[in-house]
Write a protein that holds these residues in place. Sequence first.
Motif, mmCIF file in Angstrom:
data_model
loop_
_atom_site.group_PDB
_atom_site.id
_atom_site.type_symbol
_atom_site.label_atom_id
_atom_site.label_comp_id
_atom_site.label_asym_id
_atom_site.label_seq_id
_atom_site.Cartn_x
_atom_site.Cartn_y
_atom_site.Cartn_z
ATOM 1 N N ARG A 135 -6.668 6.305 0.909
ATOM 2 C CA ARG A 135 -7.440 5.863 -0.331
ATOM 3 C C ARG A 135 -6.566 4.682 -0.794
ATOM 4 N N GLN A 136 -5.565 4.445 -0.769
ATOM 5 C CA GLN A 136 -4.778 3.021 -1.245
ATOM 6 C C GLN A 136 -5.358 2.144 -0.295
ATOM 7 N N GLU A 171 2.312 1.902 -3.288
ATOM 8 C CA GLU A 171 1.483 2.139 -4.275
ATOM 9 C C GLU A 171 1.027 3.733 -4.123
ATOM 10 N N GLU A 176 1.545 6.697 -6.774
ATOM 11 C CA GLU A 176 0.602 7.606 -7.289
ATOM 12 C C GLU A 176 0.920 8.933 -6.731
ATOM 13 N N ARG A 228 -11.155 -2.953 -0.422
ATOM 14 C CA ARG A 228 -12.126 -3.431 -1.197
ATOM 15 C C ARG A 228 -12.020 -4.481 -2.092
ATOM 16 N N ARG A 229 -10.858 -4.571 -2.622
ATOM 17 C CA ARG A 229 -10.232 -5.897 -3.337
ATOM 18 C C ARG A 229 -10.214 -7.154 -2.741
ATOM 19 N N HIS A 231 -7.888 1.863 1.386
ATOM 20 C CA HIS A 231 -9.354 1.523 1.047
ATOM 21 C C HIS A 231 -9.646 0.915 -0.069
ATOM 22 N N ARG A 232 -8.736 1.029 -1.061
ATOM 23 C CA ARG A 232 -8.870 0.402 -2.466
ATOM 24 C C ARG A 232 -8.528 -1.042 -1.986
ATOM 25 N N THR A 274 0.909 -1.078 -0.049
ATOM 26 C CA THR A 274 -0.007 -0.065 -0.054
ATOM 27 C C THR A 274 0.899 1.210 0.032
#
Length: 147
Positions: free
Chosen positions: A78-79, A50, A54, A85-86, A81-82, A47
């Motif tokens: 945000r990373q 990433e 970004e 979710r995945r 959270h992404r 994370t």
Amino acid sequence: MQEVQHWIEEAQLGDQNAWEQIVQHFSGMAFSVAYTRLGDWSLVEDTVQEAFAETFSNLHKLQEAEAFPGWFKTIVERQCHRLLRRKKPMMMPLDETIVMDVEKFDVELIAERREWHQKPSHILIPILSRSLIFKGISIYIHRFMSC
């Protein structure tokens, strides 16, 4: 803080050394935020990586250098959270979990048990010995009577 603003301004102009200083300076915060959200170091490392990627690709969009810490923290969150979710939780019946603990991840046995559970009972009953059938019926009746 003046030094951080200078690094950000220089990094926006393409200075690799300034970017390295930013990464060193903000890595601790990024790891802390990500670990608080994820709780798993392997996920945290991915994370944070990433988030820095970004941030680097969008650094030109940052208008005020002093806003960087909050902006970067938002990107890290945000990373996280992404990733959450995945990430699909692995679900497994409890009896297979117990089997895994006892039999130390015997892949063949686990696959065999899954296949066994998926077969319809009318195919399985002729395979069982009479004593196993009797035990199965006894357990079923006992459970039924206890309800």
